[in-house]
Design a protein around this motif. Sequence first.
Motif, PDB file in Angstrom:
ATOM      1  N   PRO A  84      15.415  -0.587  25.619  1.00  0.00           N
ATOM      2  CA  PRO A  84      15.123  -0.183  24.246  1.00  0.00           C
ATOM      3  C   PRO A  84      15.491  -1.278  23.258  1.00  0.00           C
ATOM      4  CG  PRO A  84      16.545   1.413  25.376  1.00  0.00           C
ATOM      5  CD  PRO A  84      16.414   0.248  26.263  1.00  0.00           C
ATOM      6  N   HIS A  97      20.960   5.846  27.462  1.00  0.00           N
ATOM      7  CA  HIS A  97      19.699   5.299  27.932  1.00  0.00           C
ATOM      8  C   HIS A  97      19.712   5.311  29.457  1.00  0.00           C
ATOM      9  CE1 HIS A  97      22.632   2.072  27.353  1.00  0.00           C
ATOM     10  NE2 HIS A  97      22.069   1.452  28.378  1.00  0.00           N
ATOM     11  N   THR A 151      16.831  -0.103  31.195  1.00  0.00           N
ATOM     12  CA  THR A 151      16.804  -1.244  30.291  1.00  0.00           C
ATOM     13  C   THR A 151      15.886  -2.292  30.906  1.00  0.00           C
ATOM     14  OG1 THR A 151      19.136  -0.858  29.836  1.00  0.00           O
ATOM     15  CG2 THR A 151      18.216  -2.926  29.065  1.00  0.00           C
ATOM     16  N   LEU A 209      13.960   5.855  24.325  1.00  0.00           N
ATOM     17  CA  LEU A 209      15.342   6.317  24.374  1.00  0.00           C
ATOM     18  C   LEU A 209      15.348   7.734  24.913  1.00  0.00           C
ATOM     19  CD1 LEU A 209      17.308   5.414  21.160  1.00  0.00           C
ATOM     20  CD2 LEU A 209      17.867   4.926  23.521  1.00  0.00           C
TER      21      LEU A 209
END
Lengths: 322, 317, 495
Positions: free
Chosen positions: A45, A69, A72, A294
């Motif tokens: 994000p 989260h 990634t 997210l």
Amino acid sequence: MILEVQHETFLEYSEPVTESVAEVRMEPVSDDDQSCCSFHLAIGPQTPMFRYTDGFGNRVHHYTLVPPHAQTRVLAASVVETHPKPRDLASSRATYPLNLDTADLEVLGFLQMRGPVRHTPLLQPLLAAVRPSNGMRISDFVLQVCHYINGHFTYAKAVTAASSPIDDVLEKGKGVCQDFAHLMIAVLRSYGIPARYVSGYIHRANKESQSHAWCEVWLPDRGWIGFDPTHDQVVTETFVKVAFGRDFTDVTPNRGIYRGQATETISVRVATRALEKLPKLSWQEQLPTLDVPLTTVLCNTNHLDDHSDEQVDRQQQQQQQQ
Amino acid sequence: MLSRVADALFWMSRYLERAEHLARLLDVSFHLELDLRGVSARPAEQLAHSLSVILQQPTPELNGHASGPLAGLGHWFTFEASNPACIMGCLTRARMNARGVRGNISSAMWRELNKLYWQLKDPEFASRASESPHDFYQAVECGSLLFQGVCDATMTRDEGWQFIQLGKYLERADKTLRILDVRYHMLQNLQNPMDLPLSNLQWAAVLRSCRAYEAYQRTYVGRVDPERVVEFLLLHESFPRSVRFCLEQSARALAAIEADADQNARQADRLLGRVISDLKFVEHDQLQPGRLHEFLGGLLDRCTRASVALQSQYALR
Amino acid sequence: MSETVLDAPTVNGYFKGYAQREAYDEMFDRDMRPRPHYEVLYQRLQGLPPEEFRRRKAMTDLSMLQEGVGFTVYRQEEGIERVWPMDPVPRIIPASEWKIIESGLVQRLTTLNLFLKDLYHDQFILRDRIIDPRLIYEGGYFRREFMGAKVPRDIYVHICGTDLIRDENGQYLVLEDNCRTPSGVSYMLTNRQVLKRVFPLIFEQYGVRATDDYPAALLDVLKYIAPRGNPDPTVVLLTPGIYNSAYFEHSYLAMRMGINLVEGRDLVVDQNCVWMRTTRGLRRVDVIYRRIDDDFLDPLTFRSDSMLGVPGLVNVYRAGQVALANSIGTGIADDKGIYPFVPDMIRYYLKQEPILASVETFRPVVKSQLSHILANLDKLVVKTVNESGGYGMLIGPASTAAQQAEFADKVRAHPRDFIAQPTVPLSQHPTYVDGQLEGRHVDLRPFILCGEKITVVPGALTRVALPRGSLVVNSSQGGGSKDTWVLADDGEKVS
């Protein structure tokens, strides 16, 4: 040679985590042997990215992701023109043993055994096998070490770990480029020859590209020269140098910590391609947007994570009292 | 105030209150057990069972204990290292929490808590617990009351103090609710007039485990009446261990904490407010034997939710 | 060190049988006459009935207990607090002596900060080969990765505790500097509070300079280094936690400064700033007085298995968005392998001669010194360079042949890791032992603060080795402490 590199790292968590803190060393250097023409880094994000130059001169980017989260993605893209200076090893006059009393400070910091490159009894047979004689030309010796390691150790994935000291590769006889580089550094430093660890990429036409690691050796009359024990060769224009340090721990391409009890799965994709000329429009401008959504979940506020109380207690006492 | 500090104050207070409550409950129960010898069958097992339910702990294994089931029971709930919810377990955690925030409480508070801990740790004193449990439990209760007194006398009414109040009153409300729920359920079948003395004894014990016997007697004359006990412990406006009083105090503490805060998510506040108004405006028939269990269960559940909301609201652990 | 008792006149009362050996005695000259600044104390003590003295000593112990001055000794499951014993007989330093100590310490810390700045930037001192660069690169506390980072106001060591001892002639020598997380200042402060209660009348007769300003002075230093010159920064003290043996000091200092005492898990890094978790949400933190070692400070940069630190903290520090005291990598300045070079540093950076002398030091890395060390292991003190706390040390005269052989092997294998010094007979000071006063060895740790300017608090921690003849003053090894009085004058005129 103009090389374009794309390096994608995808981190996935078994359940959402919070407070990821990470730093990446992915921006290629510009020096005598190569010029980094462009570099772009994207993260999803989305979060602000910061940059600093570390104690070795490597460029480091870092970021934090505080809200929960579950994944990634880090995408680094660069265009590098490689133009290695002539090696001319044959005419180097440096001989063993090296006199370093007046050597540059830069050089003296790469003589110490530390971290994964450490003193171990397992190293003795190797040192016995490759031993420079007095008056031997350093460049010949280095090539010999490079050749010996390449011939006596087998390249194999998943035998050693990223945090492995040289003991592991010495014991098992197998390892990856990182282990080969550490091993070569260990031998050279044992004989008082400055050697440092380099991380980067290697471009091979028609073959899968990958992250790579090799080492650089200091010759008093030639400066730092790259040697790749994994391929038993002097580095060429197909090598892209990203960062250097005393060993892997100084130049970890991607280092991070998160809060939570999830397990992390890392997938990495590296692609390189050779270009005719510097591009107007390069990969990074064609990069897909990196909006990993997210995840909205309740905050996991377990502060202790998977550490036991006793471990914490022990560390608390361990602090040195002055 | 640091969330960790607020958290430690909250739990310090809660664990101490829990230890005090446990001590009183055990003290009263053992007294009662002496009275009930020969009246009911297998009182120790019954006692073990009801204590386990109130304390939400597994029923202890009593077989192995040499000096009788009761001593085993006492040991289990007082010292047993493998039972973290025992009195010493609670006290240890209260002290650990206090130790981490010594700079946020008065030194006198720390001293009292520390003193109590070491007093009960003293093997000689602890060995008296089996001979004269009353002395031991009395010491726990006194220590806790002393701590509360010192706390009120020495601490600024700041955020920290409010978190201490929250811990104390939420724990107290929870425990009063549980006692009522369990005991009412067990004593329901004592409806026969023949059982009246027994019922009287039992309900007096319920009051005593909340230190409410005297206050009740001052309010109502005559035999202890189950319905009135329920009303007293649930709804009394000013008795410091009634559920309503405890929850109102909790709400006050919460309001004081939030007075100058910019908090949108006041979930704990809302949950508490609703429980209080349910208590204030309770329908009489909700307290009838058939529906009481359901009513109490609902209250307990909402108190727990309020406590959880509180913790996430202030990023406590 | 020889145990022969010098032929000196004896004194009655508490000092009956008081023995002077070769060590310098703080209170008496060689003829057992009290030194001028001890005269009043001497008379007062002699006039104290034994019962009264015992009562005062008991009062000392009790006060320490009540103040909660404890260090933690760890045992499974729960820490046990123990009180560090305090001796009721104060150590007295006259103004003229203190003046030398003070100026010497200021000179020393000025130099060490210049050295660290140089080391982490231009490295002139290495280029000029005043110090062999390899010595630095091999030092366990040198942070190569931190090279080039700018630190607020160029101050690396804000809080320093330097250990001084006195030789046979009473000359003060620097034994070592503590540039990482020196502790003990809370004892300096509480000892004074206790002693004022125990001996109010004696105290009154001396013009003793106050130490109580230390927390305020420390806070000034911490505020001075705040990022962006913020005049009202949020300062916190970062502790490893309640199991740390210096936890009492951490909570004491935080309380005295009125700042938050935080643990690593209270802090979080985001947007290149440090925040603390409060009941009102995240609050920005500007300055961190950290009492956690470098290794554990930030798992992202240093030891990745640290659970005490704050991930990402070092990067925020690098960016100048938070200040740390002390800075990172200061351990190289108190590395015992570097210690012998401090006088050279003083000459190099300040063009001055050192005011305070050092203890003669032999380094095994130098071939000729190695043979000297190996030949004299029974007379020398051999120290590991990267450890503190009195461990990993060989005290030659008190060692067995087997221990000497073991150290000889170690020194040969890792010459960089050791230094050797002659056994200095630390000065001795009358100390209350079983109703009598006996001489016990002491050292002196003053605390130096470096902010806008360098200040030395007029006081110090005097550590005393309680077992007879012992030279080890560490709290973890049977040491105690004394209140230390720095006088406003030379203490001769008091009556």
